[in-house]
Design an enzyme around this catalytic site. Structure first.
Site, PDB file in Angstrom:
ATOM      1  N   LYS A 185       0.840  -1.219   0.000  1.00 36.35           N
ATOM      2  CA  LYS A 185       0.000   0.000   0.000  1.00 36.35           C
ATOM      3  C   LYS A 185       0.866   1.257   0.000  1.00 36.35           C
ATOM      4  O   LYS A 185       0.450   2.307  -0.476  1.00 36.35           O
ATOM      5  CB  LYS A 185      -0.998  -0.025   1.159  1.00 36.35           C
ATOM      6  CG  LYS A 185      -0.409  -0.057   2.576  1.00 36.35           C
ATOM      7  CD  LYS A 185      -0.049   1.296   3.131  1.00 36.35           C
ATOM      8  CE  LYS A 185       0.725   1.199   4.420  1.00 36.35           C
ATOM      9  NZ  LYS A 185       1.151   2.496   4.966  1.00 36.35           N
ATOM     10  N   THR A 242      -3.697   5.385   3.786  1.00 34.20           N
ATOM     11  CA  THR A 242      -2.415   5.953   3.349  1.00 34.20           C
ATOM     12  C   THR A 242      -2.553   6.757   2.059  1.00 34.20           C
ATOM     13  O   THR A 242      -1.797   7.695   1.835  1.00 34.20           O
ATOM     14  CB  THR A 242      -1.381   4.820   3.203  1.00 34.20           C
ATOM     15  OG1 THR A 242      -1.488   3.958   4.327  1.00 34.20           O
ATOM     16  CG2 THR A 242       0.031   5.344   3.156  1.00 34.20           C
TER      17      THR A 242
HETATM   18  O1  LIG Z   1       1.629   2.801   7.762  1.00 32.17           O
HETATM   19  C1  LIG Z   1       1.126   3.855   8.055  1.00 32.17           C
HETATM   20  C2  LIG Z   1      -0.328   4.006   8.292  1.00 32.17           C
HETATM   21  O2  LIG Z   1      -0.948   2.772   8.485  1.00 32.17           O
HETATM   22  C3  LIG Z   1       1.966   5.069   8.130  1.00 32.17           C
HETATM   23  O3  LIG Z   1       2.113   5.558   6.863  1.00 32.17           O
HETATM   24  P1  LIG Z   1       3.447   6.277   6.403  1.00 32.17           P
HETATM   25  O4  LIG Z   1       4.585   5.340   6.682  1.00 32.17           O
HETATM   26  O5  LIG Z   1       3.229   6.564   4.970  1.00 32.17           O
HETATM   27  O6  LIG Z   1       3.557   7.543   7.214  1.00 32.17           O
END
Ligand SMILES: O=C(CO)COP(=O)(O)O
Ligand SMILES: NC(=O)C1=CN([C@@H]2O[C@H](COP(=O)(O)OP(=O)(O)OC[C@H]3O[C@@H](n4cnc5c(N)ncnc54)[C@H](O)[C@@H]3O)[C@@H](O)[C@H]2O)C=CC1
Length: 320
Positions: A185, A242
């Protein structure tokens, strides 16, 4: 019940704070002694300064001591997991190693459970993943995650031990599916951020998110994961969060690429390395992964945003 969190970044700190509720004995390990001294004095962690550390949280820079806990939460960036485990002399026989990182290790081309199985074959590997920002967990906001472990008794035990009033864990025995959801993702979030940053609009983002999810499903099937796992919190749930929130660093990297603005290179952006791993997989298999490979070229600068979009939009028309 005693738990140690290895890695005092934003996520490790948030988990340690949340787990202190309910009388658990929690230790947070950081590799840098100066950071531990500062955390003891200020009761704040540098990567999550807005969240006070509970008085009951033990802070240490002694890895061997922290690693004696029966449950270890591994909360370092994906590319550091192997070296972290290599620094622990004990074979951790019967210790539950719960990976909290999201990505594919470029050296072994496996997810966290594969890295654990190689480094500590006597341990019990598990994966904690799903839609959750460190900031929300630390603030006690409601969060639902996937706890995956192949050993049924351990899965139930860990689910109980790691759930709190605000942190609700769903159980799965599909570790590969759970860890792939979290890894993949991030790559799609970079693509979505780039589309929004370049001014292409919400419809383009919805297209990337949906077609990106189709690529996630293809990869998951190829790797032996179950489709239903990817349909849950750790896949679709985390993809939705995300790809739509400015709190995500992966999404924000995409935004910066799309806008042509600078991005802080010290931030942990797991999707950049994962995209390189996926480009390799696409090269060596018959898997059709246009969005993932385009992101791989975008983050290295091999393609500009407009070249990347042209490459995607000019593909031959096909069935959905
Ligand atoms: O995994 C995440 C949310 O579930 C955090 O996202 P990021 O690592 O893109 O900040
Ligand atoms: N921040 C978040 O909201 C969430 C993060 N995650 C995942 O958690 C993992 C860690 O991310 P964050 O905590 O956000 O990163 P971060 O950038 O806030 O912190 C990373 C921490 O790891 C430490 N570290 C790096 N290499 C190390 C090594 N070799 N040994 C020991 N410590 C090392 C750094 O000093 C730093 O404290 C990532 O895989 C991320 O995808 C998962 C869900 C939410």
């Amino acid at each position: 019940m005693s738990i140690a969190v290895l890695g005092s970044g934003a996520f490790g700190t948030a988990l340690a704070i949340a787990l202190c509720s309910g009388g658990r004995e929690v230790t947070l390990w950081a590799r840098d002694p100066a950071t531990v001294t500062a955390m003891r004095e200020t009761r704040r962690a540098p990567r999550l300064p807005e969240a006070p550390l509970p008085d009951s949280l033990t802070l240490t820079d002694n890895l061997a001591e922290a690693a004696r806990a029966p449950v270890l939460l591994l909360s370092v960036p994906m590319q550091s997991l192997s070296s972290l485990l290599g620094q622990i002399d004990d074979d951790l026989d019967g210790t539950a190693l719960v990976a909290c990182c999201k990505g594919i290790d470029l050296a072994s081309m496996t997810g966290p459970s594969g890295v654990i199985a190689t480094a500590k074959p006597q341990a019990v590997p598990a994966v904690l993943t799903g839609p959750s920002f460190a900031k929300d967990i630390a603030a006690g906001l409601p969060t639902a995650l996937t706890l995956a472990c192949a050993e049924a008794d351990w899965a139930q035990d860990l689910q109980r031990q790691l759930s709190t009033r605000s942190l609700r864990l769903y159980r799965s025995d599909d570790m590969v599916g759970a860890e792939l959801g979290g890894a993949l993702k991030n790559v799609i979030a970079i693509a979505c951020g780039a589309a929004i940053g370049a001014g292409l609009g919400d419809s383009a983002r919805a297209a990337l998110l949906t077609r990106g999810f189709a690529e996630m499903m293809r990869i998951a099937e190829h790797m032996g994961a179950r489709a239903e796992t990817l349909n849950g919190l750790c896949g679709l749930g985390d993809l939705t969060l995300t790809c739509t929130s400015d709190l995500s660093r992966n999404y924000r990297l995409g935004l910066a690429l799309g806008r042509g603005t600078d991005f802080n290179p010290n931030l942990t952006v797991e999707g950049a390395a994962t995209a390189q791993a996926l480009a390799k997989i696409a090269e060596t298999t018959a898997l059709d992964l246009p969005i993932c490979t385009t992101v791989a070229h975008l983050v290295t600068g091999a393609l500009s945003v407009s070249q990347a979009l042209d490459a995607l939009i000019s593909r031959p028309l096909k069935e959905e």
